[in-house]
Write an enzyme that holds these catalytic residues in place. Structure first.
Site, short mmCIF file in Angstrom:
data_model
loop_
_atom_site.label_atom_id
_atom_site.label_comp_id
_atom_site.label_asym_id
_atom_site.label_seq_id
_atom_site.Cartn_x
_atom_site.Cartn_y
_atom_site.Cartn_z
N ASN A 8 10.17 -4.98 6.81
CA ASN A 8 8.97 -4.60 7.55
C ASN A 8 8.03 -5.81 7.63
OD1 ASN A 8 6.63 -3.45 8.54
ND2 ASN A 8 6.25 -2.15 6.75
N LYS A 10 5.30 -5.93 9.18
CA LYS A 10 3.90 -5.49 9.33
C LYS A 10 3.25 -6.25 10.48
CE LYS A 10 4.09 -4.19 4.54
NZ LYS A 10 3.41 -3.82 3.32
N HIS A 96 4.02 5.44 6.86
CA HIS A 96 3.79 4.33 5.92
C HIS A 96 2.38 4.46 5.33
CE1 HIS A 96 3.21 0.34 4.29
NE2 HIS A 96 4.52 0.21 4.32
N GLU A 98 0.15 2.39 4.71
CA GLU A 98 -0.92 1.64 5.41
C GLU A 98 -1.41 2.42 6.63
OE1 GLU A 98 1.23 -2.04 5.63
OE2 GLU A 98 0.94 -2.34 3.49
N GLU A 168 7.80 4.93 -1.64
CA GLU A 168 6.96 3.73 -1.74
C GLU A 168 5.67 4.06 -2.49
OE1 GLU A 168 7.85 0.56 1.31
OE2 GLU A 168 6.62 2.00 2.40
N GLY A 174 2.61 -4.41 -1.78
CA GLY A 174 1.88 -5.67 -1.64
C GLY A 174 1.11 -6.10 -2.87
N SER A 214 6.70 -4.14 -3.41
CA SER A 214 6.86 -5.39 -4.17
C SER A 214 8.31 -5.68 -4.55
CB SER A 214 5.95 -5.38 -5.41
OG SER A 214 4.60 -5.43 -5.00
#
Ligand code: PGA
Length: 252
Positions: A8, A10, A96, A98, A168, A174, A214
């Site tokens: 991904n 992003k 996701h 985010e 996730e 991240g 991560s």
């Protein structure tokens, strides 16, 4: 089934020239037997990268980072699952964290998007995960049950075989603080229990569950070989082809 590696990008990189360069290095990095790689670049790069992948018969498949649930119409700024299919996508990330954090996406949004992806012949990679707060309050099982039950509401029959789950943990994305393999294994089993309750043990067994958050070359293999996951979701590390090559090697 091959081990799935979903990269991904992003909102990276910032130019088309960089995207082309990164794509060509990525193709080499993931060319390893036994691994299926899906790349999710920003929407605007999809047609160009599709072209580049067709020309070189690359093994990378393409996915969107999100999709809208209607096929078309007056929905400014949205990209539909139907449009993603048309430019050569086979997969799409849905839910996701985010999207939840910055755009207030809900479990109901995920459900509508998953249904639209399935209707349009895309495999949804449905992301679920706990926050640090959920973890502190011991709420991981409840949170995952709620997300999965609401996200998959009303999805039955052959379509279920197209679904991919992505575990996730929000605190791991991240942050450099990945989930341990033993914890990922416990959660993998828990997710399979939820899926068994919704469908059957046989159907649940065949739904791939990926780990993301991560992932790097030091920990990637542990999610496959210790936690029993079907694959991984790679964010930051997928922007560095050398590191990505090591990640892919680690899971093969
Ligand atoms: P990360 O992102 O690998 O940079 O933690 C993972 C993801 O968002 O899927």
């Amino acid at each position: 089934m091959k081990t799935l590696v979903v990269a991904n990008w992003k909102c990276n990189p910032v130019t088309l020239a960089e995207a082309k360069k990164l794509f060509s290095a990525t193709k080499k990095a993931v060319a390893i037997k036994g691994v299926e790689c899906v790349l999710c670049p920003p929407f605007i790069y999809l047609p160009v990268l599709k072209n580049a992948s067709v020309k070189t018969s690359a093994r990378i498949k393409l996915g969107g980072q999100d999709c809208f649930w209607e096929d078309k119409g007056a929905f400014t700024g949205e990209i539909s699952a139907k449009q993603l299919k048309d430019v050569g996508c086979e997969y799409v990330l849905i839910g996701h964290s985010e999207r939840k954090k910055y755009f207030d996406e809900t479990d109901e949004f995920a459900n509508r998007k998953i249904k639209s992806a399935l209707k349009n012949g895309l495999r949804p990679v449905f992301c679920v995960g706990d926050t640090l707060e959920d973890r502190k309050t011991g709420n991981i099982p409840q949170v995952l049950s709620r997300q999965i039950e609401k996200g998959l509401k009303g999805i039955k029959g052959a379509a279920v075989g197209k679904i991919i789950l992505g575990y996730e943990p929000v605190w791991a994305i991240g942050s450099g603080k990945a989930c341990s393999a033993s914890e990922a294994q416990t959660i993998n089993l828990y997710i399979r229990k939820i899926l068994t309750k919704l469908y059957s043990a046989k159907v649940a067994r065949n739904i791939p569950v990926l780990y993301g958050g991560s992932v790097n070359s030091n920990n990637a293999g542990s999610y496959i070989f210790e936690a029993g996951m079907s694959g991984i979701l790679v964010g930051g590390a997928s922007l560095n082809p050398k590191e990505l090559a090591k990640v892919v090697k680690g899971v093969s």
